[in-house]
Design a protein around this motif. Structure first.
Motif, PDB file in Angstrom:
ATOM      1  N   LYS A 185       0.864  -1.194  -0.021  1.00  0.00           N
ATOM      2  CA  LYS A 185      -0.004   0.124  -0.021  1.00  0.00           C
ATOM      3  C   LYS A 185       0.922   1.337  -0.059  1.00  0.00           C
ATOM      4  O   LYS A 185       0.465   2.326  -0.637  1.00  0.00           O
ATOM      5  CB  LYS A 185      -0.868  -0.126   1.184  1.00  0.00           C
ATOM      6  N   ARG A 186       2.015   1.156   0.425  1.00  0.00           N
ATOM      7  CA  ARG A 186       3.060   2.337   0.902  1.00  0.00           C
ATOM      8  C   ARG A 186       3.907   2.309  -0.552  1.00  0.00           C
ATOM      9  O   ARG A 186       4.792   3.412  -0.594  1.00  0.00           O
ATOM     10  CB  ARG A 186       3.823   2.269   2.049  1.00  0.00           C
ATOM     11  N   GLY A 187       3.570   1.526  -1.550  1.00  0.00           N
ATOM     12  CA  GLY A 187       4.755   1.662  -2.622  1.00  0.00           C
ATOM     13  C   GLY A 187       5.855   0.786  -2.567  1.00  0.00           C
ATOM     14  O   GLY A 187       6.816   1.050  -3.526  1.00  0.00           O
ATOM     15  N   PHE A 188       5.857  -0.200  -1.648  1.00  0.00           N
ATOM     16  CA  PHE A 188       7.079  -1.127  -1.609  1.00  0.00           C
ATOM     17  C   PHE A 188       6.820  -2.338  -1.922  1.00  0.00           C
ATOM     18  O   PHE A 188       5.833  -3.048  -1.270  1.00  0.00           O
ATOM     19  CB  PHE A 188       7.931  -0.916  -0.230  1.00  0.00           C
ATOM     20  N   LEU A 189       7.711  -3.257  -2.352  1.00  0.00           N
ATOM     21  CA  LEU A 189       7.511  -4.640  -2.427  1.00  0.00           C
ATOM     22  C   LEU A 189       8.371  -5.337  -1.499  1.00  0.00           C
ATOM     23  O   LEU A 189       9.476  -4.798  -1.071  1.00  0.00           O
ATOM     24  CB  LEU A 189       7.927  -5.317  -4.061  1.00  0.00           C
ATOM     25  N   THR A 190       7.959  -6.417  -0.817  1.00  0.00           N
ATOM     26  CA  THR A 190       8.521  -7.110   0.270  1.00  0.00           C
ATOM     27  C   THR A 190       8.871  -8.445  -0.277  1.00  0.00           C
ATOM     28  O   THR A 190       7.756  -9.178  -0.531  1.00  0.00           O
ATOM     29  CB  THR A 190       7.897  -6.655   1.647  1.00  0.00           C
ATOM     30  N   GLU A 191      10.181  -8.746  -0.220  1.00  0.00           N
ATOM     31  CA  GLU A 191      10.372 -10.173  -0.556  1.00  0.00           C
ATOM     32  C   GLU A 191      10.956 -10.940   0.601  1.00  0.00           C
ATOM     33  O   GLU A 191      12.000 -10.497   1.015  1.00  0.00           O
ATOM     34  CB  GLU A 191      11.318 -10.390  -1.899  1.00  0.00           C
ATOM     35  N   LEU A 192      10.679 -12.130   0.837  1.00  0.00           N
ATOM     36  CA  LEU A 192      11.044 -12.917   2.165  1.00  0.00           C
ATOM     37  C   LEU A 192      11.719 -14.102   1.483  1.00  0.00           C
ATOM     38  O   LEU A 192      11.501 -14.655   0.780  1.00  0.00           O
ATOM     39  CB  LEU A 192       9.720 -13.541   2.772  1.00  0.00           C
ATOM     40  N   SER A 193      13.177 -14.563   2.353  1.00  0.00           N
ATOM     41  CA  SER A 193      13.765 -15.396   2.143  1.00  0.00           C
ATOM     42  C   SER A 193      13.664 -16.334   3.240  1.00  0.00           C
ATOM     43  O   SER A 193      13.491 -16.093   4.445  1.00  0.00           O
ATOM     44  CB  SER A 193      15.126 -15.092   2.056  1.00  0.00           C
ATOM     45  N   LYS A 194      13.512 -17.822   3.104  1.00  0.00           N
ATOM     46  CA  LYS A 194      13.286 -18.813   3.854  1.00  0.00           C
ATOM     47  C   LYS A 194      14.296 -19.775   3.999  1.00  0.00           C
ATOM     48  O   LYS A 194      15.155 -19.931   3.221  1.00  0.00           O
ATOM     49  CB  LYS A 194      12.030 -19.429   3.594  1.00  0.00           C
ATOM     50  N   ASN A 195      14.444 -20.131   5.225  1.00  0.00           N
ATOM     51  CA  ASN A 195      15.262 -21.422   5.807  1.00  0.00           C
ATOM     52  C   ASN A 195      14.708 -22.610   6.313  1.00  0.00           C
ATOM     53  O   ASN A 195      13.664 -22.382   7.047  1.00  0.00           O
ATOM     54  CB  ASN A 195      16.332 -20.666   6.570  1.00  0.00           C
ATOM     55  N   GLU A 196      15.088 -23.773   5.989  1.00  0.00           N
ATOM     56  CA  GLU A 196      14.490 -24.819   6.395  1.00  0.00           C
ATOM     57  C   GLU A 196      14.592 -24.997   8.047  1.00  0.00           C
ATOM     58  O   GLU A 196      13.489 -25.514   8.608  1.00  0.00           O
ATOM     59  CB  GLU A 196      15.118 -26.216   5.747  1.00  0.00           C
ATOM     60  N   ILE A 198      14.846 -22.390  10.279  1.00  0.00           N
ATOM     61  CA  ILE A 198      14.092 -21.294  10.872  1.00  0.00           C
ATOM     62  C   ILE A 198      13.144 -20.687  10.353  1.00  0.00           C
ATOM     63  O   ILE A 198      12.357 -19.652  10.855  1.00  0.00           O
ATOM     64  CB  ILE A 198      15.141 -19.926  11.674  1.00  0.00           C
ATOM     65  N   GLY A 199      12.621 -21.125   9.122  1.00  0.00           N
ATOM     66  CA  GLY A 199      11.570 -20.633   8.585  1.00  0.00           C
ATOM     67  C   GLY A 199      11.906 -19.088   7.783  1.00  0.00           C
ATOM     68  O   GLY A 199      12.896 -19.338   7.033  1.00  0.00           O
ATOM     69  N   ILE A 200      11.419 -18.177   7.999  1.00  0.00           N
ATOM     70  CA  ILE A 200      11.451 -16.933   7.480  1.00  0.00           C
ATOM     71  C   ILE A 200      12.834 -16.289   7.833  1.00  0.00           C
ATOM     72  O   ILE A 200      13.198 -16.254   9.371  1.00  0.00           O
ATOM     73  CB  ILE A 200      10.491 -15.684   7.624  1.00  0.00           C
ATOM     74  N   SER A 201      14.012 -16.078   7.157  1.00  0.00           N
ATOM     75  CA  SER A 201      15.149 -15.853   7.486  1.00  0.00           C
ATOM     76  C   SER A 201      15.738 -14.280   6.940  1.00  0.00           C
ATOM     77  O   SER A 201      16.773 -13.897   7.606  1.00  0.00           O
ATOM     78  CB  SER A 201      16.328 -16.776   7.158  1.00  0.00           C
ATOM     79  N   GLY A 202      15.269 -13.794   6.326  1.00  0.00           N
ATOM     80  CA  GLY A 202      15.376 -12.576   5.644  1.00  0.00           C
ATOM     81  C   GLY A 202      14.221 -11.567   4.864  1.00  0.00           C
ATOM     82  O   GLY A 202      13.186 -12.279   4.596  1.00  0.00           O
ATOM     83  N   ILE A 203      14.575 -10.379   4.778  1.00  0.00           N
ATOM     84  CA  ILE A 203      13.547  -9.692   3.913  1.00  0.00           C
ATOM     85  C   ILE A 203      14.424  -8.578   3.140  1.00  0.00           C
ATOM     86  O   ILE A 203      15.486  -8.132   3.541  1.00  0.00           O
ATOM     87  CB  ILE A 203      12.759  -8.696   4.995  1.00  0.00           C
ATOM     88  N   ARG A 204      13.670  -8.529   1.915  1.00  0.00           N
ATOM     89  CA  ARG A 204      14.300  -7.378   0.809  1.00  0.00           C
ATOM     90  C   ARG A 204      13.336  -6.579   0.444  1.00  0.00           C
ATOM     91  O   ARG A 204      12.314  -7.107   0.319  1.00  0.00           O
ATOM     92  CB  ARG A 204      14.979  -8.053  -0.325  1.00  0.00           C
ATOM     93  N   ILE A 205      13.603  -5.289   0.790  1.00  0.00           N
ATOM     94  CA  ILE A 205      12.356  -4.241   0.378  1.00  0.00           C
ATOM     95  C   ILE A 205      12.754  -3.470  -0.926  1.00  0.00           C
ATOM     96  O   ILE A 205      14.012  -2.979  -1.193  1.00  0.00           O
ATOM     97  CB  ILE A 205      12.339  -3.244   1.573  1.00  0.00           C
ATOM     98  N   ILE A 206      12.034  -3.626  -1.862  1.00  0.00           N
ATOM     99  CA  ILE A 206      12.101  -2.773  -3.041  1.00  0.00           C
ATOM    100  C   ILE A 206      11.119  -1.644  -3.280  1.00  0.00           C
ATOM    101  O   ILE A 206       9.836  -1.800  -2.961  1.00  0.00           O
ATOM    102  CB  ILE A 206      12.060  -3.854  -4.250  1.00  0.00           C
TER     103      ILE A 206
END
Length: 386
Positions: A185-196, A198-206
């Protein structure tokens, strides 16, 4: 301005690519090259390094790409002047062969260059050591002299804006799916990276406006969370979501701050109430904020300071949730203290006070189990006293 410079051994394809750009390339500058076609110019450039076999990577190639907001106001000649000035500062002379082309088929106008590191006399004038770093520094210096924002300054501004919107979106989200939606809604894409493990292990914001849909080349846009801030970790974001879900659940089951505190403690969280003014027993006290932290079983597993988490206080509910601004309304009750023992009035009889104290001590010292013989002895003793 984004930029790149590297030394390598090239073929005529490099010059053909620079001079094509889907038929939209504009020849910006050429030096010591007689041919008009890229393939002819490549043969001219190759003659010099063929005489000097010591230099294998005889070409310097790269680009300068101003951001869209700067590129619109920058003329082709100004962009060409910046490129040539930067190239001269890393060793290119008037005797070096080069060709510069401006590309406009993509979203952002940019300039490509192919330079012969050896001048027409066969001397290598451009050192390869840290050439990308040195070229970037010169581009930034030229931009500062011309009052143009550098790639570093633009990056800092974008990261600050990303962090600001991430924190605001966190306050409105209870999980990662909601976070992605809020950021969108604020104009940003959020990509999540996952690890077997711990699950979600990182975020990339575009930033959506930075995505170039006109090029087939796949560049990795945006920034990782670790590049945006070193304080906010993915583990802390997970803790925020865990806490908010627990608080939301316990708010429905609690009718007072005391009950909320007890319920949270059973879930492994300790709660502390911060009042707007100094606390006054048996009076209405307005709540300013509520701090909640994990109950540490040992000193080793105590959570460290984070972006939102304070080591000694925990999370501020007002900082992690926009709907926690008035916790009293959520509880449908007025906040009264549950941390203080009831006061003893001045009119209380001294014997009554002594009886209360003895009763309290007896409750503490009373064993959970006594033998049958000992129990009979205590009964006889009490009967004798009466």
């Amino acid at each position: 301005m984004n930029n790149s410079a590297t030394t390598r051994k090239i073929s005529e394809i490099a010059l053909e690519y620079n001079g094509n750009d889907k038929g939209m390339a504009v020849l910006a500058a050429v030096n010591f090259l007689l041919g008009r076609k890229p393939e002819d110019q490549f043969q001219e450039m190759k003659i010099v390094p063929d005489r000097n076999h010591k230099v294998k990577k005889w070409a310097l190639t790269g680009y300068i790409s101003p951001p869209e907001e700067i590129g619109k106001s920058l003329s082709d000649q100004e962009l060409t002047d910046i490129a040539i000035e930067a190239l001269k500062k890393v060793g290119v002379t008037d005797l070096n062969q080069f060709r510069l082309d401006i590309h406009k088929s993509t979203k952002q106008k940019h300039i490509h260059f192919v330079v012969n590191r050896m001048n027409i006399h066969g001397k290598c004038t451009v050192k390869s050591h840290k050439i990308g770093e040195r070229f970037g520094e010169e581009v930034r210096q030229i931009c500062q002299e011309r009052n143009l924002k550098t790639d570093v300054e633009i990056g800092i501004e974008k990261k600050a804006e990303m962090l600001k919107n991430l924190i605001q979106s966190l306050k409105c989200s209870n999980n990662f799916d909601e976070l992605i939606s809020e950021m969108r809604k604020r104009g940003f894409l959020t990509e999540l990276s996952k690890n077997e493990k711990i699950g979600i292990s990182g975020i990339r914001i575009i930033l959506e406006s930075d995505i170039n849909h006109k090029t087939k080349r796949q560049y990795k846009p945006g920034y990782k969370l670790s590049e945006i801030t070193s304080s906010l970790k993915i583990a802390e974001i997970k803790s925020v979501f865990d806490l908010k879900n627990i608080v939301n659940q316990e708010l429905k089951a609690s009718s007072s701050l005391k009950e909320l505190r007890d319920n949270l403690y059973r879930q492994g969280w300790a709660m502390k109430v911060q009042y707007k003014n100094e606390f006054r027993p048996n009076q209405i006290n307005q709540v300013q904020d509520i701090w909640i932290k994990r109950v540490a079983t040992t000193t080793t597993n105590q959570q460290k300071d984070g972006f939102l988490y304070h080591k000694y206080d925990g999370f501020s509910l007002s900082a992690i949730g926009s709907n926690y601004q008035n916790i009293e309304k959520l509880l449908n009750s007025t906040s009264l203290s549950s941390n203080h023992s009831p006061c003893i009035s001045d009119s209380t009889n001294r014997d009554d006070i002594l009886e209360i104290a003895l009763g309290a001590v007896e409750d503490i010292l009373k064993p959970n189990y006594v033998s049958q013989a000992e129990d009979e002895w205590w009964k006889k003793k009490k009967k004798f006293k009466r």
